[in-house]
Design a protein around this motif. Structure first.
Motif, short mmCIF file in Angstrom:
data_model
loop_
_atom_site.label_atom_id
_atom_site.label_comp_id
_atom_site.label_asym_id
_atom_site.label_seq_id
_atom_site.Cartn_x
_atom_site.Cartn_y
_atom_site.Cartn_z
N LEU A 1 0.85 -1.19 0.00
CA LEU A 1 0.00 0.00 0.00
C LEU A 1 0.89 1.24 0.00
CD1 LEU A 1 -2.63 -1.04 2.72
CD2 LEU A 1 -2.67 -1.50 0.25
N ARG B 1 0.83 5.50 -0.30
CA ARG B 1 -0.04 6.67 -0.24
C ARG B 1 0.12 7.60 -1.43
NH1 ARG B 1 1.87 10.15 4.90
NH2 ARG B 1 0.25 11.52 4.10
N ARG C 1 -1.12 -1.18 -4.43
CA ARG C 1 -2.25 -0.25 -4.46
C ARG C 1 -1.68 1.14 -4.15
NH1 ARG C 1 -7.60 -2.19 -3.41
NH2 ARG C 1 -7.77 -4.32 -4.25
N THR D 1 -3.18 5.15 -1.77
CA THR D 1 -3.90 4.48 -0.68
C THR D 1 -3.20 4.78 0.63
OG1 THR D 1 -4.56 2.71 -2.19
CG2 THR D 1 -4.76 2.27 0.16
N ARG E 1 -8.76 5.95 0.23
CA ARG E 1 -8.37 6.16 -1.16
C ARG E 1 -9.44 6.98 -1.85
NH1 ARG E 1 -8.17 3.66 -6.48
NH2 ARG E 1 -6.02 3.76 -7.28
#
Length: 495
Positions: free
Chosen positions: A50, A52, A193, A196, A216
């Motif tokens: 994950l 950001r 991802r 996120t 998200r």
């Protein structure tokens, strides 16, 4: 100041839906996260990273790319140097001290040659050539550089050997380094991802960490980790409140980061009882060009020297900002300034100049006679090639003569490091403290017991550092212990 967002843990029993699950969740896709993801996936675990930001890289991708490695790497051998893990340990114990994490540091030094080969196997190229002059970052693609190992007192504690390994790209190598590590993690099977933002840890009734919540594009999400969560979210230099609480020396300085090192992973872990270590420790870098500093004198506002100018420049920067009255100046003469090749001056020009020291110290606002006394004492001993006060290497010791100039080390272009995301004006820095972890990345709680299912690496942890820093030890220990954390998190499957 915007208050930090809540990081209150979420009970697994309250989560009604998971948007995705994996054996191992890695939170953050900088160098530590890439290393953790690669090793976990290579161990057969299903891995989800994950991130950001809109893509991987983080502060690591903006860095100089230096890796502090030694113990006898092929690059060292090709450049004519013999090295041992013991000499590497002795130097780093002193340069990163006081209070390094000796267990981690020992593991790091003992595993350094293998770690170098790991980078080579991931496709990171290194030239077998040495840049043999003080600098923040060579303007070449030389694969090896000195990082203060040949300066006093470190040259009395361990055999002086250069250990700054640089990807063969020239200047900032962090982008190339991350390109190779991200590609390796994805090739091993790790999924990603982006955009996120992890917001809190999910805990089971037994206290085990079983996942994370995230946001998200305004949507609240939940991700389940069947085996473990690895936090590789970076330090907290971008969180003013945390700096005020823990590392106030960095307040008001520039940030060496990608702007997203806000301590989020540290805070999420602390919310479930995690312990921290050395939260006040920080790296500070002034823009002084080491090539000019070694040819002259670094003085404080009173015209006094306080350190040998040939040490790793982060050490003289930190000593200045934390212990000396400012402003600080690099005093050089015309011969010293002109002996630095123009391409290596990075366009830095003297801010003051005078034919005599009395005039220069008046311009700098120093006490009368202060600079004359300092330079006079230095020149007396330099005539004999000595520096008995601070033991600068004889290679750089010679008397200074008129005309004299002063360079403001807070101004100019800093090619620095992070291992150098913070190019710009003035002193800049980043945090070194963080979560307390084992050598295998398990996050420890305040009683010293592992938090089940939780691991961390990189600047979200305190790593190998005590109070000091040397270029390459952030990317180096982030990847080294990121690898170990990834393998540990990918351990035996759990129900």
């Amino acid at each position: 100041m915007t208050p930090p967002r809540p990081v209150t843990p979420v009970r697994a029993s309250s989560v009604t839906h998971y948007d995705a699950e994996a054996d191992v969740l890695v939170v953050g896709f900088g160098c530590a996260g890439a290393a953790a993801a690669f090793e976990a996936a290579s161990a057969g675990a299903e891995v989800l990273v994950l991130e950001r930001a809109g893509g991987p890289g983080g502060s690591s991708a903006l860095s100089g790319g230096e890796l502090y490695l030694g113990g006898g790497t092929p690059v060292q051998a090709a450049c004519g140097f013999e090295d041992t893990a013991d000499d590497m340990f002795a130097y780093l114990s002193a340069a990163l001290g006081p209070h390094t994490d000796e267990e981690k540091l020992r593991a790091y030094c003992d595993g350094s040659t293998e770690h170098f080969q790991w980078f080579v196997d991931r496709g990171v190229p290194f030239q077998h050539t040495l840049w043999d002059a003080p600098t923040w970052m060579p303007p070449t693609d030389d694969g090896l550089m000195w990082l203060g190992e040949n300066a006093w007192p470190y040259d009395t504690l361990a055999r002086p050997v250069p250990r700054g390994h640089r990807p063969a790209v020239g200047h900032f190598g962090g982008g190339l380094l991350m390109e190779k590590l991200v590609a390796a993690a994805r090739a091993a099977g790790a999924a990603t991802r982006t955009d996120t933002l992890a917001t809190a840890l999910i805990t089971g009734d037994d206290g085990r960490i079983t996942g994370v919540t995230a946001r998200r594009y305004g949507q609240e999400l939940a991700f389940r980790a069947r085996r473990g969560v690895v936090l590789t979210t970076g330090g907290f230099v971008d969180n003013e409140e945390m700096l005020a609480d823990h590392a106030h020396a960095l307040l008001g300085l520039g940030k060496v980061s990608d702007g997203l090192d806000d301590g989020s992973g540290i805070r999420m872990a602390c919310a479930v009882g995690a312990a921290t270590r050395r939260m006040s420790a920080a790296e500070i870098a002034m823009t002084a060009l080491p090539a000019l500093a070694v040819r002259g004198l670094l003085v404080n506002a009173l015209g006094q020297r306080f350190i040998n100018e040939d040490v790793y420049p982060g050490l003289f920067s930190t000593a200045a900002v934390l212990t000396q009255p400012g402003p600080y100046w690099v005093i050089v003469d015309q011969e010293g300034y002109e002996s630095v090749p123009e391409a290596e001056r990075w366009g830095v020009l003297p801010s003051h100049a005078d034919e005599n020291l009395a005039g220069l110290e008046r311009e700098l606002g120093m006490p009368r006679g202060a600079l004359e006394t300092t330079v006079g004492a230095y020149n007396t001993h330099a005539e004999r090639g000595e520096d008995p006060y601070f033991h600068k290497n004889a290679r750089w010791v010679r008397p200074l003569g008129p005309p004299f100039a002063a360079l403001d080390p807070r101004l100019g272009f800093h090619t620095g490091d992070r291992d150098s995301a913070g190019a710009g004006t003035g002193a800049a820095g980043f945090t070194l403290g963080g979560l307390r972890t084992t050598v295998d990345g398990a996050v420890l709680d305040v009683s010293g017991a592992p938090v089940p299912g939780l691991y961390a690496a990189g600047r979200a942890t305190s790593g190998i550092h005590g109070q000091g820093y040397v270029s390459g030890t952030s990317l180096g220990d982030g990847t080294f212990f990121g690898r170990r954390a990834g393998r540990a998190a990918a351990g035996p499957a759990r129900p």
